[in-house]
Design an enzyme around this catalytic site. Structure first.
Site, short mmCIF file in Angstrom:
data_model
loop_
_atom_site.label_atom_id
_atom_site.label_comp_id
_atom_site.label_asym_id
_atom_site.label_seq_id
_atom_site.Cartn_x
_atom_site.Cartn_y
_atom_site.Cartn_z
N HIS A 261 0.75 -1.18 0.04
CA HIS A 261 0.13 0.15 0.08
C HIS A 261 0.86 1.37 0.19
O HIS A 261 1.70 1.27 0.76
CB HIS A 261 -1.01 -0.02 1.22
CG HIS A 261 -2.24 0.80 0.84
ND1 HIS A 261 -2.05 2.25 1.23
CD2 HIS A 261 -3.21 0.54 0.56
CE1 HIS A 261 -3.25 2.63 0.85
NE2 HIS A 261 -3.95 1.89 0.50
N ASP A 312 -8.08 -5.48 -0.58
CA ASP A 312 -8.47 -6.26 -1.51
C ASP A 312 -7.90 -7.77 -1.40
O ASP A 312 -8.65 -8.82 -2.00
CB ASP A 312 -7.79 -6.06 -2.99
CG ASP A 312 -8.41 -4.58 -3.13
OD1 ASP A 312 -9.45 -4.35 -3.33
OD2 ASP A 312 -7.47 -3.50 -3.54
N1 COA Z 1 4.38 -7.66 -4.30
C1 COA Z 1 5.54 -7.66 -4.47
N2 COA Z 1 6.11 -6.36 -4.08
C2 COA Z 1 5.54 -5.43 -3.72
C3 COA Z 1 4.22 -5.30 -3.65
C4 COA Z 1 3.30 -6.44 -4.08
N3 COA Z 1 2.31 -6.53 -4.01
N4 COA Z 1 3.80 -4.03 -3.40
C5 COA Z 1 5.05 -3.37 -3.30
N5 COA Z 1 6.21 -4.23 -3.48
C6 COA Z 1 7.28 -3.72 -3.35
C7 COA Z 1 7.70 -3.39 -4.60
O1 COA Z 1 8.44 -4.32 -5.57
C8 COA Z 1 8.93 -2.19 -4.20
O2 COA Z 1 10.08 -2.98 -3.85
P1 COA Z 1 11.71 -2.14 -4.32
O3 COA Z 1 11.53 -1.06 -3.68
O4 COA Z 1 12.52 -3.36 -4.02
O5 COA Z 1 11.35 -2.16 -5.98
C9 COA Z 1 8.25 -1.57 -3.04
O6 COA Z 1 7.71 -2.79 -2.56
C10 COA Z 1 7.41 -0.31 -3.16
O7 COA Z 1 6.59 -0.69 -4.15
P2 COA Z 1 5.82 0.34 -4.92
O8 COA Z 1 5.26 -0.31 -6.32
O9 COA Z 1 6.86 1.47 -5.63
O10 COA Z 1 4.91 1.06 -4.36
P3 COA Z 1 3.63 1.86 -4.67
O11 COA Z 1 3.21 2.68 -3.49
O12 COA Z 1 3.91 2.57 -5.93
O13 COA Z 1 2.57 0.94 -4.96
C11 COA Z 1 0.47 -0.58 -5.01
C12 COA Z 1 1.44 0.53 -4.14
C13 COA Z 1 -0.56 -0.99 -3.90
C14 COA Z 1 0.09 -0.21 -6.11
C15 COA Z 1 1.57 -1.79 -4.86
O14 COA Z 1 1.68 -2.19 -3.63
C16 COA Z 1 0.90 -2.89 -5.54
O15 COA Z 1 1.33 -3.25 -6.86
N6 COA Z 1 0.26 -4.09 -4.99
C17 COA Z 1 -0.40 -4.88 -5.58
C18 COA Z 1 -1.82 -4.37 -6.06
C19 COA Z 1 -2.61 -4.16 -5.24
O16 COA Z 1 -3.07 -5.12 -4.35
N7 COA Z 1 -3.38 -3.07 -5.22
C20 COA Z 1 -4.39 -2.76 -4.19
C21 COA Z 1 -3.87 -1.73 -3.37
S1 COA Z 1 -5.33 -1.19 -2.26
#
Ligand code: COA
Length: 369
Positions: A261, A312
């Site tokens: 998140h 979710d």
């Molecule tokens: N699975 C694996 N790794 C994850 C992850 C996940 N669901 N969510 C975050 N990470 C890791 C990233 O790979 C990243 O690692 P790194 O710094 O080594 O590259 C780090 O955590 C930060 O992630 P990032 O994508 O930059 O965070 P964000 O704040 O931009 O994105 C979300 C937030 C929610 C979009 C992201 O966590 C995600 O894509 N989650 C899966 C989709 C989901 O469940 N969405 C519903 C949200 S309520």
């Protein structure tokens, strides 16, 4: 060329406005709706929390009943929208049909004047009442069934379940849906709410704002994650496959749906309630597999990546054991979130300034024809 650095890719940590509607505290893992902690509200009805958002205070019994009647009087959707749903639901994903069907409502509703809060609230009530009917009809047509007309003597969640399944739900089912709806109603300036506010900021109309918001919610990084979680669990197949599956997925740098998140650094407070519901529903439906798989995946994600489940994650197994098909989970999310979106549109208009961030141009300059 000279380049300025990007201040905040993805608007990380950028505050773009004030709100009194909800507060997301990522350090404490706390979600507050208009002063009330989500834990206080989790047992409330759809109408009680909808009243809180639209009218600013928690309703008395009479106010709750009055809102129930006002919403029920607006449940019905035009025949043209039903016809569209019957056509579109068999050829495209439900969120696409939902988006267009909600947009079509502008043909049938008077456009609210933006400086008239009563007219805006009337449009909000229409949208909140009708999106449930639209989503339920989409779900039925996808199963080859005819849409069911709303029952105006039922409250919101009961009627929604009735229109989905064609039978009057038991109280325990209605209660689960009420809680799930309440947990999904609002969440600060998330991507879809921000989209609704950005559209509103140009002084466009409420239906345009929520139509755009549905488009934003559809994506798997936002609301679409609940559908993706269930598809992922089905692909994994069983508890025994989780560890090797996860190791491979992490090695391939895949995002695991339902985890992570932007704001929460600790457990998403909504996930705690949904986890309990997923467990209870697994036991009730004699189908514990999905909860057990989810719990194992949650533990392993914490062990291997230190990343928590989000809203979710456990909603997927809850809805599955309640009998919903995975592609309908995001439309159900949208039904609940319509309350938040419309409240945010009204709030944005009270202190509006057009949203106009800047871009960091990194392309060439000085080219000649
Ligand atoms: N699975 C694996 N790794 C994850 C992850 C996940 N669901 N969510 C975050 N990470 C890791 C990233 O790979 C990243 O690692 P790194 O710094 O080594 O590259 C780090 O955590 C930060 O992630 P990032 O994508 O930059 O965070 P964000 O704040 O931009 O994105 C979300 C937030 C929610 C979009 C992201 O966590 C995600 O894509 N989650 C899966 C989709 C989901 O469940 N969405 C519903 C949200 S309520």
């Amino acid at each position: 060329m000279e380049s300025t650095s990007i201040v905040a890719k993805g608007l990380d940590d950028v505050i773009v406005g004030d709100t009194v509607l909800s507060s997301v505290n990522g350090e404490k893992g706390e979600l507050i709706y208009r002063g009330y902690n989500i834990d206080e509200l989790a047992d409330c009805s759809f109408e009680q929390v909808c009243h809180l958002f639209l009218y600013g205070d928690f309703p008395s019994g009479d106010q709750e009943r009055a809102l129930r009647e006002r919403l029920a009087a607006r449940y019905m959707i035009p025949k043209e929208v039903v016809d569209f749903i019957c056509f579109a639901s068999i050829i495209e994903p439900p969120m696409a049909t939902l988006r267009t069907a909600v947009s079509m409502l502008s043909c049938f509703l008077k456009e609210a004047r933006l400086d008239n809060e009563e007219e805006l609230r009337e449009t909000a009530l229409q949208l909140i009442a009708k999106i449930g009917t639209i989503a339920a009809a989409i779900g039925r047509v996808r199963k080859g069934q005819l849409p069911i007309a709303p029952n105006v003597s039922f409250g919101y969640s009961k009627n929604f379940l009735y229109m989905c399944n064609g039978e009057v739900p038991e109280d325990i089912v209605t209660k689960t849906m009420d809680t799930s709806m309440v947990l999904h109603m609002d969440h600060g300036f998330n991507a879809s709410t921000f989209t609704a506010r950005a559209v509103t900021s140009s002084l466009s109309d409420m239906i345009s704002a929520v139509t755009a918001a549905i488009g934003s919610l559809k994506g798997p990084l936002h609301g679409g994650a609940n559908t993706a979680v269930m598809k992922m669990l089905m692909e994994i197949g069983g508890v025994e496959n989780i560890e090797p599956w996860l190791e491979k997925a992490l090695k391939e740098k895949k995002k695991i749906m339902g985890f992570g998140h932007r704001v929460y650094k600790v457990l998403d407070p909504r996930a705690k309630h949904l986890k309990r519901m997923s467990k209870e529903w697994g036991e009730r439906a004699h189908e514990k597999k999905w909860f057990q798989m989810s719990e194992k995946l949650e533990d392993l994600m914490m062990e291997k990546k230190g990343i928590n489940a989000n809203v979710d994650f456990y909603s997927a197994s809850t809805y599955y054991t309640m009998g919903f098909e995975p592609d309908m989970y995001t439309p159900i999310f949208a039904v609940a979130r319509m309350v938040g979106w419309t409240a945010h549109v009204i709030e944005q208009l009270k202190d509006n300034r057009i949203m106009r961030p800047e871009a960091n141009y990194v392309g060439p300059i000085g080219k000649k024809l």
